[in-house]
Design a protein around this motif. Structure first.
Motif, PDB file in Angstrom:
ATOM      1  N   ILE A  14      17.402   5.056  -4.951  1.00 13.14           N
ATOM      2  CA  ILE A  14      16.721   4.429  -4.101  1.00 13.14           C
ATOM      3  C   ILE A  14      15.606   5.781  -3.764  1.00 13.14           C
ATOM      4  CG2 ILE A  14      16.388   5.615  -0.726  1.00 13.14           C
ATOM      5  CD1 ILE A  14      20.141   5.422  -1.509  1.00 13.14           C
ATOM      6  N   ILE A  15      14.755   5.385  -3.701  1.00 13.35           N
ATOM      7  CA  ILE A  15      13.030   5.352  -3.406  1.00 13.35           C
ATOM      8  C   ILE A  15      12.488   6.779  -2.014  1.00 13.35           C
ATOM      9  CG2 ILE A  15      10.416   5.156  -4.372  1.00 13.35           C
ATOM     10  CD1 ILE A  15      11.948   4.847  -6.727  1.00 13.35           C
ATOM     11  N   PRO A  16      12.025   7.118  -2.032  1.00  7.02           N
ATOM     12  CA  PRO A  16      12.331   8.282  -0.597  1.00  7.02           C
ATOM     13  C   PRO A  16      10.917   7.660   0.415  1.00  7.02           C
ATOM     14  CG  PRO A  16      12.372   9.816  -2.742  1.00  7.02           C
ATOM     15  CD  PRO A  16      12.355   8.288  -3.448  1.00  7.02           C
ATOM     16  N   ASN A  17      10.502   7.524   1.359  1.00  7.12           N
ATOM     17  CA  ASN A  17       9.281   6.722   2.479  1.00  7.12           C
ATOM     18  C   ASN A  17       9.015   6.053   1.706  1.00  7.12           C
ATOM     19  OD1 ASN A  17      10.376   9.653   3.273  1.00  7.12           O
ATOM     20  ND2 ASN A  17       9.281  10.537   1.797  1.00  7.12           N
ATOM     21  N   ALA A  18       9.776   5.150   1.033  1.00  7.39           N
ATOM     22  CA  ALA A  18       8.690   3.500   0.759  1.00  7.39           C
ATOM     23  C   ALA A  18       9.720   2.378   1.729  1.00  7.39           C
ATOM     24  CB  ALA A  18       8.879   3.119  -0.633  1.00  7.39           C
ATOM     25  N   GLY A  19       8.676   1.183   2.481  1.00  9.18           N
ATOM     26  CA  GLY A  19       9.237   0.414   2.688  1.00  9.18           C
ATOM     27  C   GLY A  19       9.530  -0.523   1.428  1.00  9.18           C
ATOM     28  N   HIS A  20       9.848  -2.058   1.799  1.00  5.34           N
ATOM     29  CA  HIS A  20       9.539  -2.974   0.686  1.00  5.34           C
ATOM     30  C   HIS A  20       8.631  -3.079  -0.232  1.00  5.34           C
ATOM     31  CE1 HIS A  20      11.146  -6.414  -0.267  1.00  5.34           C
ATOM     32  NE2 HIS A  20      10.124  -7.547  -0.237  1.00  5.34           N
ATOM     33  N   ASN A  21       8.050  -3.044  -0.157  1.00  6.35           N
ATOM     34  CA  ASN A  21       6.314  -3.202  -1.168  1.00  6.35           C
ATOM     35  C   ASN A  21       6.740  -1.976  -1.621  1.00  6.35           C
ATOM     36  OD1 ASN A  21       4.916  -5.302  -1.183  1.00  6.35           O
ATOM     37  ND2 ASN A  21       5.364  -4.832   1.238  1.00  6.35           N
ATOM     38  N   LEU A  22       7.333  -1.048  -2.106  1.00  8.24           N
ATOM     39  CA  LEU A  22       7.478   0.618  -2.584  1.00  8.24           C
ATOM     40  C   LEU A  22       7.138   1.247  -4.345  1.00  8.24           C
ATOM     41  CD1 LEU A  22       9.727   0.183  -5.452  1.00  8.24           C
ATOM     42  CD2 LEU A  22      11.780   0.026  -3.397  1.00  8.24           C
ATOM     43  N   HIS A  23       6.987  -0.161  -4.736  1.00 11.73           N
ATOM     44  CA  HIS A  23       5.197   0.027  -5.830  1.00 11.73           C
ATOM     45  C   HIS A  23       3.591  -0.351  -5.499  1.00 11.73           C
ATOM     46  CE1 HIS A  23       5.833  -4.618  -4.914  1.00 11.73           C
ATOM     47  NE2 HIS A  23       4.083  -4.257  -5.385  1.00 11.73           N
ATOM     48  N   ILE A  24       3.570   0.388  -3.703  1.00  7.86           N
ATOM     49  CA  ILE A  24       2.566   0.104  -3.214  1.00  7.86           C
ATOM     50  C   ILE A  24       2.485   1.361  -3.266  1.00  7.86           C
ATOM     51  CG2 ILE A  24       0.989  -0.336  -1.527  1.00  7.86           C
ATOM     52  CD1 ILE A  24       1.688  -3.739  -3.030  1.00  7.86           C
ATOM     53  N   ASP A  25       3.684   1.618  -1.765  1.00  8.49           N
ATOM     54  CA  ASP A  25       4.084   2.811  -1.479  1.00  8.49           C
ATOM     55  C   ASP A  25       4.807   4.590  -2.112  1.00  8.49           C
ATOM     56  OD1 ASP A  25       4.366   1.769   0.825  1.00  8.49           O
ATOM     57  OD2 ASP A  25       6.418   1.634   1.437  1.00  8.49           O
ATOM     58  N   ALA A  26       4.791   3.837  -3.012  1.00 11.38           N
ATOM     59  CA  ALA A  26       5.571   5.195  -3.902  1.00 11.38           C
ATOM     60  C   ALA A  26       5.187   5.021  -5.163  1.00 11.38           C
ATOM     61  CB  ALA A  26       6.650   5.870  -3.636  1.00 11.38           C
TER      62      ALA A  26
END
Length: 297
Positions: free
Chosen positions: A255-267
């Protein structure tokens, strides 16, 4: 030394490459409505260690004319991607990263051409099934039509304000990716480059080919990186992830914390780091002994 970005045409189709010519090869497939620019920040973090390749999926970005509305999207995308890999990376095996729709295509590609894929990295895709969200085809098509109609803006400024509110963070690189997937129509409205017919074809394809039926056929290891936002859907995502882990020969769920569906952009740095570490562990995997979990150096 890392390469500068180069552009190859197949025959008029750009394939984007960065990184070390002799590094482990990774191909990247973006999600529905996006373009290859979605990977720009990830590429910056990975290019000193790997050879990185990306392309716009059929019906997206610079590949708009490469999707025929009469064809079945998943079949079309898998066959099309094989033609491209054949021309660019020949029969060289690679790691395959897919986000959302790109993850679904990556799963099917890995079962169709198992000798080519050394490992699958699914970014918030390929694990949630239609029954998890109680979605039938008619409802999904109606929702995507409503989304498409609402995803239009009176100016570039209003579009960017909308996008800034959606993501957990913003940067010049994220803005470039946001601008790359949109265009201006004859009425000066800002609309998606990807046509509604492509959205509809992709949605239909996900109902025809639910990915859960092929988990057990995947011969390579799988890394699922999934979002933690919105929190309301985390229980459903947990159930979906466990189904993949149970069915696949070797799958890891993170799980990637503090990330929405576009997790590669959020984190992006976190996602790039997880990809790098996982490939380091799995690049010497023995496919023949995969089910027994044996690793050779």
């Amino acid at each position: 030394q890392p390469m500068n970005r180069i552009v190859q045409y197949l025959p008029e189709l750009p394939v984007y490459e960065e990184g070390h010519k002799k590094g482990d090869l990774i191909w990247f497939l973006h999600g529905l409505g996006d373009t290859r620019h979605t990977w720009d920040e990830i590429f910056n973090d990975l290019k000193s260690d790997f050879r990185l390749l990306s392309i716009d999926l059929p019906g997206h970005g610079s590949s708009l004319e490469y999707f025929h509305e009469q064809s079945e999207y998943m079949d079309d995308a898998v066959g099309w991607f094989r033609e491209i890999t054949e021309q660019v990376s020949k029969d060289l095996s690679f790691f395959l990263v897919g986000h959302s729709l790109g993850a679904e295509i990556a799963l099917r590609f890995a079962t169709t051409f198992p000798d080519l894929v050394r490992g699958l990295i699914l970014l918030d895709g390929g694990y949630i099934q239609n029954e998890d969200v109680a979605a039938d085809l008619a409802t999904d098509l109606k929702q995507v039509q409503e989304f498409y109609k609402s995803y239009q803006f009176s100016s570039w400024e209003s579009y960017l304000e909308h996008e800034k509110a959606y993501y957990q963070r913003w940067s010049d690189v994220v803005q470039r990716a946001a601008l790359a997937k949109m265009t201006e129509d004859e009425d000066k409205r800002i609309i998606s480059k990807t046509k509604l017919s492509t959205y509809e074809a992709a949605i239909k394809s996900l109902h025809i080919y639910p990915s859960k039926v092929i988990y057990s056929e995947v011969e390579c290891p799988i890394l699922l990186l999934r979002s933690s936002l919105p929190e309301a859907s985390n229980a459903m995502k947990e159930v979906a992830a466990k189904r993949l882990i149970r069915a696949a020969s070797d799958a890891t769920d993170q799980i990637i914390p503090n990330a929405g569906h576009n997790l590669h952009i959020d984190a992006p740095h976190e996602v790039a780091n997880r990809i790098k570490k996982w490939i380091e562990v799995h690049k010497n995997y023995d496919r023949e002994n995969l089910k027994r979990g044996n690793v050779w150096e």
